[in-house]
Design a protein around this motif. Structure first.
Motif, PDB file in Angstrom:
ATOM      1  N   HIS A   1     -43.067  47.062   6.432  1.00  0.00           N
ATOM      2  CA  HIS A   1     -42.153  46.603   5.382  1.00  0.00           C
ATOM      3  C   HIS A   1     -41.793  45.129   5.579  1.00  0.00           C
ATOM      4  CE1 HIS A   1     -39.308  47.162   2.160  1.00  0.00           C
ATOM      5  NE2 HIS A   1     -38.361  46.581   2.888  1.00  0.00           N
ATOM      6  N   ASN A   2     -41.547  44.730   6.816  1.00  0.00           N
ATOM      7  CA  ASN A   2     -41.242  43.327   7.120  1.00  0.00           C
ATOM      8  C   ASN A   2     -42.419  42.425   6.762  1.00  0.00           C
ATOM      9  OD1 ASN A   2     -38.660  43.768   8.060  1.00  0.00           O
ATOM     10  ND2 ASN A   2     -39.303  43.970  10.189  1.00  0.00           N
ATOM     11  N   LEU A   3     -43.614  42.876   7.092  1.00  0.00           N
ATOM     12  CA  LEU A   3     -44.815  42.093   6.809  1.00  0.00           C
ATOM     13  C   LEU A   3     -44.998  41.907   5.302  1.00  0.00           C
ATOM     14  CD1 LEU A   3     -47.257  40.683   8.025  1.00  0.00           C
ATOM     15  CD2 LEU A   3     -48.463  42.847   7.942  1.00  0.00           C
ATOM     16  N   LYS A   4     -44.822  42.996   4.543  1.00  0.00           N
ATOM     17  CA  LYS A   4     -44.944  42.906   3.084  1.00  0.00           C
ATOM     18  C   LYS A   4     -43.909  41.949   2.512  1.00  0.00           C
ATOM     19  CE  LYS A   4     -46.934  47.401   2.000  1.00  0.00           C
ATOM     20  NZ  LYS A   4     -46.718  48.678   1.307  1.00  0.00           N
ATOM     21  N   ALA A   5     -42.684  42.014   3.023  1.00  0.00           N
ATOM     22  CA  ALA A   5     -41.621  41.146   2.522  1.00  0.00           C
ATOM     23  C   ALA A   5     -41.940  39.681   2.788  1.00  0.00           C
ATOM     24  CB  ALA A   5     -40.292  41.521   3.176  1.00  0.00           C
ATOM     25  N   ARG A   6     -42.566  39.394   3.905  1.00  0.00           N
ATOM     26  CA  ARG A   6     -42.913  38.008   4.230  1.00  0.00           C
ATOM     27  C   ARG A   6     -44.133  37.514   3.468  1.00  0.00           C
ATOM     28  NH1 ARG A   6     -41.656  37.102  10.617  1.00  0.00           N
ATOM     29  NH2 ARG A   6     -39.510  37.857  10.512  1.00  0.00           N
ATOM     30  N   LEU A   7     -45.021  38.407   3.119  1.00  0.00           N
ATOM     31  CA  LEU A   7     -46.246  38.006   2.418  1.00  0.00           C
ATOM     32  C   LEU A   7     -46.073  37.916   0.903  1.00  0.00           C
ATOM     33  CD1 LEU A   7     -49.039  39.903   4.371  1.00  0.00           C
ATOM     34  CD2 LEU A   7     -48.493  37.482   4.437  1.00  0.00           C
ATOM     35  N   ASN A   8     -45.040  38.519   0.354  1.00  0.00           N
ATOM     36  CA  ASN A   8     -44.837  38.475  -1.099  1.00  0.00           C
ATOM     37  C   ASN A   8     -44.763  37.056  -1.655  1.00  0.00           C
ATOM     38  OD1 ASN A   8     -45.048  41.114  -1.947  1.00  0.00           O
ATOM     39  ND2 ASN A   8     -42.891  41.569  -1.604  1.00  0.00           N
ATOM     40  N   PRO A   9     -44.024  36.127  -1.025  1.00  0.00           N
ATOM     41  CA  PRO A   9     -44.010  34.759  -1.572  1.00  0.00           C
ATOM     42  C   PRO A   9     -45.403  34.114  -1.577  1.00  0.00           C
ATOM     43  CG  PRO A   9     -42.202  35.046  -0.037  1.00  0.00           C
ATOM     44  CD  PRO A   9     -43.067  36.271   0.063  1.00  0.00           C
ATOM     45  N   ALA A  10     -46.206  34.378  -0.556  1.00  0.00           N
ATOM     46  CA  ALA A  10     -47.561  33.823  -0.504  1.00  0.00           C
ATOM     47  C   ALA A  10     -48.423  34.426  -1.611  1.00  0.00           C
ATOM     48  CB  ALA A  10     -48.190  34.069   0.854  1.00  0.00           C
ATOM     49  N   ARG A  11     -48.281  35.724  -1.827  1.00  0.00           N
ATOM     50  CA  ARG A  11     -49.056  36.381  -2.875  1.00  0.00           C
ATOM     51  C   ARG A  11     -48.673  35.824  -4.242  1.00  0.00           C
ATOM     52  NH1 ARG A  11     -47.428  42.118  -3.728  1.00  0.00           N
ATOM     53  NH2 ARG A  11     -46.013  41.075  -5.144  1.00  0.00           N
ATOM     54  N   ASP A  12     -47.380  35.609  -4.442  1.00  0.00           N
ATOM     55  CA  ASP A  12     -46.924  35.045  -5.714  1.00  0.00           C
ATOM     56  C   ASP A  12     -47.463  33.626  -5.914  1.00  0.00           C
ATOM     57  OD1 ASP A  12     -45.567  37.397  -6.180  1.00  0.00           O
ATOM     58  OD2 ASP A  12     -43.624  36.602  -5.504  1.00  0.00           O
TER      59      ASP A  12
END
Length: 89
Positions: A5-16
């Motif tokens: 969950h932490n990893l997904k939260a950190r990668l969301n801005p990069a994906r956007d």
């Protein structure tokens, strides 16, 4: 929170950010893919044209998915059966 969950939260801005860039520069990326495919086809003397074309199509499809552009056959990934009677064998 779990590690995933932490990893997904950190990668969301990069994906956007990648999605935004793909939307803004999709046409340039497509042109670059076409030029690269043409160069590869010329270097191989046309021996692998079908594979190059297939790979280019897959790369363009991936870019469209990143940019959230609907393409041919786009939509959700659920199966929708064709209308009409079932085929007879």
């Amino acid at each position: 929170m779990g590690l995933l969950h932490n990893l997904k939260a950190r990668l969301n801005p990069a994906r956007d950010k990648v999605s935004d860039l793909a939307q803004q520069h999709g046409d340039k990326i497509d042109q670059g893919l076409d030029r690269a495919a043409k160069a590869a086809d010329e270097k191989t003397g046309g021996k692998h044209s079908d594979r190059i074309e297939s790979g280019t199509g897959k790369a363009k499809h991936a870019m469209d998915r990143l940019a959230h552009k609907p393409g041919p056959g786009a939509g959700d990934d659920t199966f929708t059966p064709p209308e009409g009677p079932p085929p007879t064998s």
